[in-house]
Design an enzyme around this catalytic site. Structure first.
Site, PDB file in Angstrom:
ATOM      1  N   HIS A 243       5.172   2.891  -5.944  1.00  0.00           N
ATOM      2  CA  HIS A 243       4.731   2.014  -4.860  1.00  0.00           C
ATOM      3  C   HIS A 243       5.148   2.624  -3.529  1.00  0.00           C
ATOM      4  O   HIS A 243       6.296   3.060  -3.377  1.00  0.00           O
ATOM      5  CB  HIS A 243       5.359   0.625  -5.048  1.00  0.00           C
ATOM      6  CG  HIS A 243       4.906  -0.347  -4.008  1.00  0.00           C
ATOM      7  ND1 HIS A 243       3.654  -0.919  -4.023  1.00  0.00           N
ATOM      8  CD2 HIS A 243       5.526  -0.830  -2.903  1.00  0.00           C
ATOM      9  CE1 HIS A 243       3.530  -1.721  -2.978  1.00  0.00           C
ATOM     10  NE2 HIS A 243       4.653  -1.691  -2.282  1.00  0.00           N
TER      11      HIS A 243
ATOM     12  N   ASN B  81       5.597   2.129 -12.388  1.00  0.00           N
ATOM     13  CA  ASN B  81       4.625   2.192 -11.300  1.00  0.00           C
ATOM     14  C   ASN B  81       5.273   2.882 -10.107  1.00  0.00           C
ATOM     15  O   ASN B  81       6.491   2.813  -9.933  1.00  0.00           O
ATOM     16  CB  ASN B  81       4.201   0.771 -10.908  1.00  0.00           C
ATOM     17  CG  ASN B  81       3.171   0.767  -9.786  1.00  0.00           C
ATOM     18  OD1 ASN B  81       2.253   1.596  -9.762  1.00  0.00           O
ATOM     19  ND2 ASN B  81       3.313  -0.146  -8.837  1.00  0.00           N
TER      20      ASN B  81
ATOM     21  N   SER C 104       9.010   3.914  -3.982  1.00  0.00           N
ATOM     22  CA  SER C 104       9.858   3.427  -5.075  1.00  0.00           C
ATOM     23  C   SER C 104       9.135   3.585  -6.402  1.00  0.00           C
ATOM     24  O   SER C 104       7.914   3.388  -6.462  1.00  0.00           O
ATOM     25  CB  SER C 104      10.152   1.926  -4.910  1.00  0.00           C
ATOM     26  OG  SER C 104      10.567   1.620  -3.604  1.00  0.00           O
TER      27      SER C 104
ATOM     28  N   ASP D  77       4.907  -5.873  -8.207  1.00  0.00           N
ATOM     29  CA  ASP D  77       5.932  -5.012  -7.585  1.00  0.00           C
ATOM     30  C   ASP D  77       7.340  -5.618  -7.637  1.00  0.00           C
ATOM     31  O   ASP D  77       8.128  -5.471  -6.707  1.00  0.00           O
ATOM     32  CB  ASP D  77       5.554  -4.697  -6.122  1.00  0.00           C
ATOM     33  CG  ASP D  77       4.203  -4.014  -6.020  1.00  0.00           C
ATOM     34  OD1 ASP D  77       3.824  -3.315  -6.980  1.00  0.00           O
ATOM     35  OD2 ASP D  77       3.517  -4.199  -4.997  1.00  0.00           O
TER      36      ASP D  77
HETATM   37  C1  GAR Z   1      -0.158   6.212  -3.730  1.00  0.00           C
HETATM   38  O1  GAR Z   1       0.327   6.274  -2.421  1.00  0.00           O
HETATM   39  C2  GAR Z   1       0.532   5.093  -4.488  1.00  0.00           C
HETATM   40  O2  GAR Z   1       1.871   4.910  -4.156  1.00  0.00           O
HETATM   41  C3  GAR Z   1      -0.276   3.905  -4.057  1.00  0.00           C
HETATM   42  O3  GAR Z   1      -1.609   4.367  -4.039  1.00  0.00           O
HETATM   43  C4  GAR Z   1      -1.611   5.769  -3.758  1.00  0.00           C
HETATM   44  C5  GAR Z   1      -2.393   6.461  -4.839  1.00  0.00           C
HETATM   45  O4  GAR Z   1      -2.557   7.822  -4.547  1.00  0.00           O
HETATM   46  N1  GAR Z   1      -0.092   2.807  -4.944  1.00  0.00           N
HETATM   47  C6  GAR Z   1      -0.102   1.537  -4.565  1.00  0.00           C
HETATM   48  O5  GAR Z   1      -0.298   1.182  -3.421  1.00  0.00           O
HETATM   49  C7  GAR Z   1       0.174   0.544  -5.689  1.00  0.00           C
HETATM   50  N2  GAR Z   1       0.315  -0.765  -5.169  1.00  0.00           N
HETATM   51  P1  GAR Z   1      -2.904   8.865  -5.684  1.00  0.00           P
HETATM   52  O6  GAR Z   1      -4.114   8.318  -6.432  1.00  0.00           O
HETATM   53  O7  GAR Z   1      -3.230  10.127  -4.968  1.00  0.00           O
HETATM   54  O8  GAR Z   1      -1.715   8.995  -6.596  1.00  0.00           O
END
Ligand code: GAR
Length: 318
Positions: A111, A109, A138, A147
């Site tokens: 994060h 994942n 991360s 997480d």
């Molecule tokens: C990203 O910033 C990712 O790190 C976060 O959501 C966004 C998705 O953007 N993930 C989390 O917060 C997981 N807990 P994306 O759809 O453009 O990749």
């Protein structure tokens, strides 16, 4: 090149990290390929992009389904795409413990914080409000707890005076795109790296009683018995005699067992040059889905075929 690792990407929205993985995989030397993009949100924008890039997609709303039921449907798609790994990329849903247990060590994942800081949501606002001067992102392995799994890589991003969560998020996102592709490549690639494979086999082989490492004609090997009169029970063959594979060579009872193994699983087993004639079978170790429990079982079996009698009695307790 060894087989590329097959990765299924799960998204819930925009899918920019998914896009970063798709484009990273375009390079011929990338050790992974994206074989499926699946989403719990049929409206996820990333689905359209994935389809346009020729990647099979699957979307199913989780509404009205319980977690285990929904995950079973997603997992069926992942299985039929023959994925080796699952990459969560903005997948805003907890996975069921059953799915996590079945894919242990194979779900990654991304994060948007420097874990272990700021698990969960709203990470950028929390970092700014805490007065932090750096934030970042991360990549970690997914476990049952949110997480919490081992962190495989992190990138720091400076927090600027007057940063808003949105401004910070947009810079962290650039770092995310770089980090995810490179950590995923390293994680899946290390499993086909000869040094990593030899170290892993060595760890398992040396756990067996009275074993030691010994190189034989340039091949890493392991023997049981004394330094003076020990006998080999395993070798790692690294592209030996021009063979394509990196493989474990272990002792079988003879040609019948060898033929049966090769017939049952010709992608995994083959008869190695020279050693094959002496009853050694080759088991490929350079595939992304190596089952190390199975390898450990073979090492034990091969060890007990050549170990002195008094040691074999001990083996029953292994
Ligand atoms: C990203 O910033 C990712 O790190 C976060 O959501 C966004 C998705 O953007 N993930 C989390 O917060 C997981 N807990 P994306 O759809 O453009 O990749």
């Amino acid at each position: 090149m060894a087989d590329r690792a097959r990765v299924a990407v799960l998204i819930s929205g925009r899918g920019s990290n998914m896009a970063a993985l798709i484009y990273a995989a375009r390079r011929e030397d990338c050790p992974f390929e994206i074989v499926l993009v699946a989403s719990n949100n049929p409206e996820a924008r990333g689905l359209e992009l994935a389809a346009a890039e020729g990647i099979p997609t699957f979307a199913l709303s989780h509404k009205g389904l319980d977690r285990a039921e929904f995950d079973a449907k997603i997992e069926a798609e992942i299985e039929s795409a023959r994925a080796d790994y699952i990459a969560l990329a903005g997948y805003m849903r907890l996975l069921s413990p059953e799915l996590v247990a079945r894919w242990r060590g194979k779900i990654l994942n991304i994060h948007p914080s420097l874990l272990p800081k700021y698990k969960g949501l709203d990470t950028h606002r929390r970092a700014i409000e805490a007065g932090d001067t750096v934030s970042g992102c991360s990549v970690h392995l997914v476990t049952e707890d949110l997480d919490e799994g081992d962190v495989l890589g992190r990138t720091e991003v400076a927090i600027l005076t007057g940063d808003t969560p949105e401004r910070l998020a947009s810079r962290v996102l650039i770092a995310e795109h770089q980090l995810y592709a490179s950590v995923l490549a390293e994680y899946v690639g290390r499993k086909t790296d000869p040094d990593w494979i030899v170290a892993k086999v060595g760890e398992l082989a040396l756990a067996l009683p009275e074993s030691h490492a010994r190189t034989s004609h340039g091949a890493p090997g392991w023997r049981v018995g004394t330094e003076k009169s020990g006998k080999f029970f395993a070798y790692v063959s690294i592209h030996h005699h021009g063979e394509e594979a990196i493989a474990l060579l272990v002792k079988t009872s003879g040609p019948d067992e060898m033929a049966a193994l090769i017939e049952a699983d010709p992608d995994l087993y083959y008869k190695p040059a020279y050693y094959g004639a002496a009853g050694w079978i080759a088991l490929r170790l350079d595939r992304p889905d190596t089952d190390w429990e199975h390898v450990a079982g073979w090492l034990r079996k091969s060890w007990s075929m050549v170990a002195p009698k008094k040691l074999q009695a001990m083996a029953e307790f292994l």
